[in-house]
Design a protein around this motif. Structure first.
Motif, PDB file in Angstrom:
ATOM      1  N   ALA A  28      26.459  43.101  36.245  1.00 39.97           N
ATOM      2  CA  ALA A  28      26.500  42.539  37.584  1.00 39.97           C
ATOM      3  C   ALA A  28      25.205  41.777  37.855  1.00 39.97           C
ATOM      4  O   ALA A  28      24.112  42.321  37.736  1.00 39.97           O
ATOM      5  N   GLN A  29      25.323  40.492  38.211  1.00 43.66           N
ATOM      6  CA  GLN A  29      24.159  39.654  38.429  1.00 43.66           C
ATOM      7  C   GLN A  29      23.660  39.704  39.870  1.00 43.66           C
ATOM      8  O   GLN A  29      22.511  39.370  40.132  1.00 43.66           O
ATOM      9  N   SER A  30      24.506  40.085  40.816  1.00 38.98           N
ATOM     10  CA  SER A  30      24.101  40.139  42.214  1.00 38.98           C
ATOM     11  C   SER A  30      24.889  41.206  42.942  1.00 38.98           C
ATOM     12  O   SER A  30      26.004  41.550  42.550  1.00 38.98           O
ATOM     13  N   VAL A  31      24.298  41.722  43.994  1.00 34.56           N
ATOM     14  CA  VAL A  31      24.959  42.707  44.845  1.00 34.56           C
ATOM     15  C   VAL A  31      24.813  42.238  46.286  1.00 34.56           C
ATOM     16  O   VAL A  31      23.702  41.991  46.761  1.00 34.56           O
ATOM     17  N   THR A  32      25.936  42.092  46.974  1.00 30.87           N
ATOM     18  CA  THR A  32      25.951  41.691  48.374  1.00 30.87           C
ATOM     19  C   THR A  32      26.405  42.872  49.211  1.00 30.87           C
ATOM     20  O   THR A  32      27.363  43.559  48.854  1.00 30.87           O
ATOM     21  N   LEU A  33      25.718  43.117  50.323  1.00 33.27           N
ATOM     22  CA  LEU A  33      26.024  44.273  51.170  1.00 33.27           C
ATOM     23  C   LEU A  33      26.347  43.794  52.583  1.00 33.27           C
ATOM     24  O   LEU A  33      25.498  43.831  53.485  1.00 33.27           O
ATOM     25  N   PRO A  34      27.565  43.333  52.817  1.00 34.09           N
ATOM     26  CA  PRO A  34      27.940  42.840  54.144  1.00 34.09           C
ATOM     27  C   PRO A  34      28.023  43.976  55.152  1.00 34.09           C
ATOM     28  O   PRO A  34      28.251  45.128  54.808  1.00 34.09           O
ATOM     29  N   ALA A  35      27.855  43.615  56.419  1.00 35.91           N
ATOM     30  CA  ALA A  35      27.917  44.607  57.493  1.00 35.91           C
ATOM     31  C   ALA A  35      29.223  44.557  58.253  1.00 35.91           C
ATOM     32  O   ALA A  35      29.433  45.354  59.170  1.00 35.91           O
ATOM     33  N   SER A  36      30.113  43.610  57.914  1.00 32.11           N
ATOM     34  CA  SER A  36      31.391  43.499  58.605  1.00 32.11           C
ATOM     35  C   SER A  36      32.452  43.012  57.634  1.00 32.11           C
ATOM     36  O   SER A  36      32.138  42.468  56.562  1.00 32.11           O
ATOM     37  N   LEU A  37      33.709  43.205  58.018  1.00 29.14           N
ATOM     38  CA  LEU A  37      34.797  42.695  57.192  1.00 29.14           C
ATOM     39  C   LEU A  37      34.730  41.182  57.065  1.00 29.14           C
ATOM     40  O   LEU A  37      35.003  40.621  56.001  1.00 29.14           O
ATOM     41  N   GLU A  38      34.365  40.515  58.147  1.00 30.32           N
ATOM     42  CA  GLU A  38      34.261  39.055  58.108  1.00 30.32           C
ATOM     43  C   GLU A  38      33.243  38.614  57.062  1.00 30.32           C
ATOM     44  O   GLU A  38      33.499  37.696  56.270  1.00 30.32           O
ATOM     45  N   GLU A  39      32.092  39.274  57.033  1.00 25.86           N
ATOM     46  CA  GLU A  39      31.072  38.925  56.049  1.00 25.86           C
ATOM     47  C   GLU A  39      31.553  39.242  54.633  1.00 25.86           C
ATOM     48  O   GLU A  39      31.263  38.505  53.685  1.00 25.86           O
ATOM     49  N   ALA A  40      32.296  40.337  54.488  1.00 21.38           N
ATOM     50  CA  ALA A  40      32.781  40.726  53.164  1.00 21.38           C
ATOM     51  C   ALA A  40      33.750  39.704  52.596  1.00 21.38           C
ATOM     52  O   ALA A  40      33.645  39.308  51.429  1.00 21.38           O
ATOM     53  N   VAL A  41      34.707  39.250  53.393  1.00 23.89           N
ATOM     54  CA  VAL A  41      35.677  38.290  52.879  1.00 23.89           C
ATOM     55  C   VAL A  41      35.017  36.937  52.646  1.00 23.89           C
ATOM     56  O   VAL A  41      35.393  36.206  51.710  1.00 23.89           O
ATOM     57  N   GLU A  42      34.018  36.587  53.452  1.00 17.99           N
ATOM     58  CA  GLU A  42      33.286  35.348  53.205  1.00 17.99           C
ATOM     59  C   GLU A  42      32.558  35.415  51.864  1.00 17.99           C
ATOM     60  O   GLU A  42      32.537  34.444  51.099  1.00 17.99           O
ATOM     61  N   ALA A  43      31.953  36.575  51.572  1.00 14.94           N
ATOM     62  CA  ALA A  43      31.247  36.732  50.301  1.00 14.94           C
ATOM     63  C   ALA A  43      32.212  36.655  49.129  1.00 14.94           C
ATOM     64  O   ALA A  43      31.919  36.030  48.102  1.00 14.94           O
ATOM     65  N   LEU A  44      33.368  37.273  49.256  1.00 10.06           N
ATOM     66  CA  LEU A  44      34.349  37.248  48.180  1.00 10.06           C
ATOM     67  C   LEU A  44      34.933  35.856  47.983  1.00 10.06           C
ATOM     68  O   LEU A  44      35.199  35.435  46.856  1.00 10.06           O
ATOM     69  N   ALA A  45      35.129  35.143  49.078  1.00  9.64           N
ATOM     70  CA  ALA A  45      35.647  33.780  48.964  1.00  9.64           C
ATOM     71  C   ALA A  45      34.625  32.865  48.295  1.00  9.64           C
ATOM     72  O   ALA A  45      34.988  31.950  47.544  1.00  9.64           O
ATOM     73  N   ALA A  46      33.347  33.122  48.555  1.00 10.97           N
ATOM     74  CA  ALA A  46      32.299  32.298  47.964  1.00 10.97           C
ATOM     75  C   ALA A  46      32.033  32.643  46.507  1.00 10.97           C
ATOM     76  O   ALA A  46      31.528  31.807  45.753  1.00 10.97           O
ATOM     77  N   MET A  47      32.362  33.873  46.115  1.00  5.97           N
ATOM     78  CA  MET A  47      32.125  34.326  44.734  1.00  5.97           C
ATOM     79  C   MET A  47      33.430  34.882  44.169  1.00  5.97           C
ATOM     80  O   MET A  47      33.660  36.096  44.182  1.00  5.97           O
ATOM     81  N   PRO A  48      34.318  34.032  43.682  1.00  5.82           N
ATOM     82  CA  PRO A  48      35.626  34.496  43.202  1.00  5.82           C
ATOM     83  C   PRO A  48      35.556  35.562  42.112  1.00  5.82           C
ATOM     84  O   PRO A  48      36.484  36.343  41.951  1.00  5.82           O
ATOM     85  N   ALA A  49      34.447  35.591  41.360  1.00  2.74           N
ATOM     86  CA  ALA A  49      34.323  36.581  40.286  1.00  2.74           C
ATOM     87  C   ALA A  49      33.755  37.902  40.776  1.00  2.74           C
ATOM     88  O   ALA A  49      33.626  38.847  39.992  1.00  2.74           O
ATOM     89  N   ALA A  50      33.398  37.989  42.065  1.00  3.74           N
ATOM     90  CA  ALA A  50      32.791  39.216  42.586  1.00  3.74           C
ATOM     91  C   ALA A  50      33.825  40.323  42.711  1.00  3.74           C
ATOM     92  O   ALA A  50      35.013  40.082  42.930  1.00  3.74           O
ATOM     93  N   VAL A  51      33.353  41.545  42.603  1.00  2.00           N
ATOM     94  CA  VAL A  51      34.204  42.732  42.707  1.00  2.00           C
ATOM     95  C   VAL A  51      33.821  43.507  43.959  1.00  2.00           C
ATOM     96  O   VAL A  51      32.660  43.895  44.117  1.00  2.00           O
TER      97      VAL A  51
END
Length: 310
Positions: A28-51
């Protein structure tokens, strides 16, 4: 007859998924820790390979075994809105981040007893403390303890996507692979009807103590619709609903009386369910198939008996 469907999606994360090609790279090259569902889906949309990951019980096992190498992670542990539940029009709206340990507590058990029982049976404390309801669904492992209960309750998933979009699908559709999560989507909530009627979860394991199910059953009574709903887990890639057996036994129950059934009817129901969910695979029938069929028959019979006597 038992309803059959294509194999369940085999997501590789114990929190959310599945996603297309999320395992590129060596670590894993990066870890994102969103505080809301909106932030989480934005992060996933921006990083299609993210889990996406919350409990990570299956994901980390695969990583530690060298089987998977996620390119990036989106952690869901800080999203408070999916860690509880609320009441909504005769339903409970459960956050996908609810842990098994939380669902096993008495206040939740008073709400949805069978799901609480499944949560308590999910494994040792470290698994129950980390594993989440959404992860159990998204991973879609055949032995997931919550899955037959959710199938019997006919739960509906609230899928959250980019731009604030939301859509709803029956949990059975995702488990059977009829609908998949799209890029940037997460399981946000699970809507479960509050039946205020007996419901039971039972499972058989291959060893004593908490363990993976060899077979499991979720069974609920629905007096308002004069119905019995039963789902068998662990014997197929997704929970199986023996619809004909449900309809047959529901027709025998005195819904206006004491709801009792003769022992012979309970026995016949168990055999009916077992024959539907563990069909013959040729002649002679293999000993393993016979043993599994007997196990399913006992679980179904006991579950219905307990529900009717509650």
């Amino acid at each position: 007859m038992t309803t059959h469907a294509p194999h369940a999606p085999q997501a590789r994360d114990s929190s959310q998924g599945p996603r297309s090609d999320p395992w590129a790279g060596n670590a894993a090259q990066s870890v994102t820790l969103p505080a809301s569902l909106e932030e989480a889906v934005e992060a996933l949309a921006a990083m299609p390979a993210a889990v996406p990951v919350a409990g990570g019980t299956d994901l980390m096992a695969a990583v530690n075994a060298g089987l998977l190498r996620p390119a990036a992670l989106v952690g869901l542990g800080r999203i408070n809105e999916i860690r509880g539940w609320q009441y909504q029009d005769g339903h409970a709206l459960l956050g996908a981040g609810l842990t098994h340990a939380r669902m096993g507590r008495p206040d939740f058990a008073a709400l949805i007893p069978a799901l609480a029982a499944a949560a308590r049976a999910a494994g040792p404390p470290q698994i129950r403390n980390a594993g989440t309801l959404g992860g159990n669904i998204a991973t879609a492992a055949p032995t997931g303890d919550a899955l037959p209960v959710l199938a019997a309750l006919e739960a509906v998933l609230v899928i959250v996507g980019p731009g604030g979009s939301r859509r709803e699908i029956p949990v059975s559709h995702l488990l059977a692979g009829r609908e998949m999560l799209r890029p940037g989507e997460l399981i946000g909530f699970v809507r479960v009807p509050l039946l205020h009627a007996p419901q039971v979860f039972l499972k058989a394991t291959g060893r004593t103590g908490p363990g993976r199910a060899v077979a499991s059953v979720g069974l609920v009574l629905d007096p308002a619709r004069r119905g019995v709903r039963c789902a068998i887990g662990a014997v197929a890639p997704m929970p199986l609903r023996p619809l004909e057996a449900e309809q047959w036994v529901a027709s025998l129950i005195d819904w206006d009386g004491d709801r009792s059934l003769a022992p012979e009817a309970l026995e016949a129901f168990g055999e009916y369910v077992a024959a539907a969910c563990v069909p013959d695979q040729g002649e002679p029938v293999a000993p393993g198939v016979l043993h599994l069929r007997r196990t399913v028959a006992v679980l179904a019979r006991r579950a219905l008996g307990r529900a009717l006597s509650s």
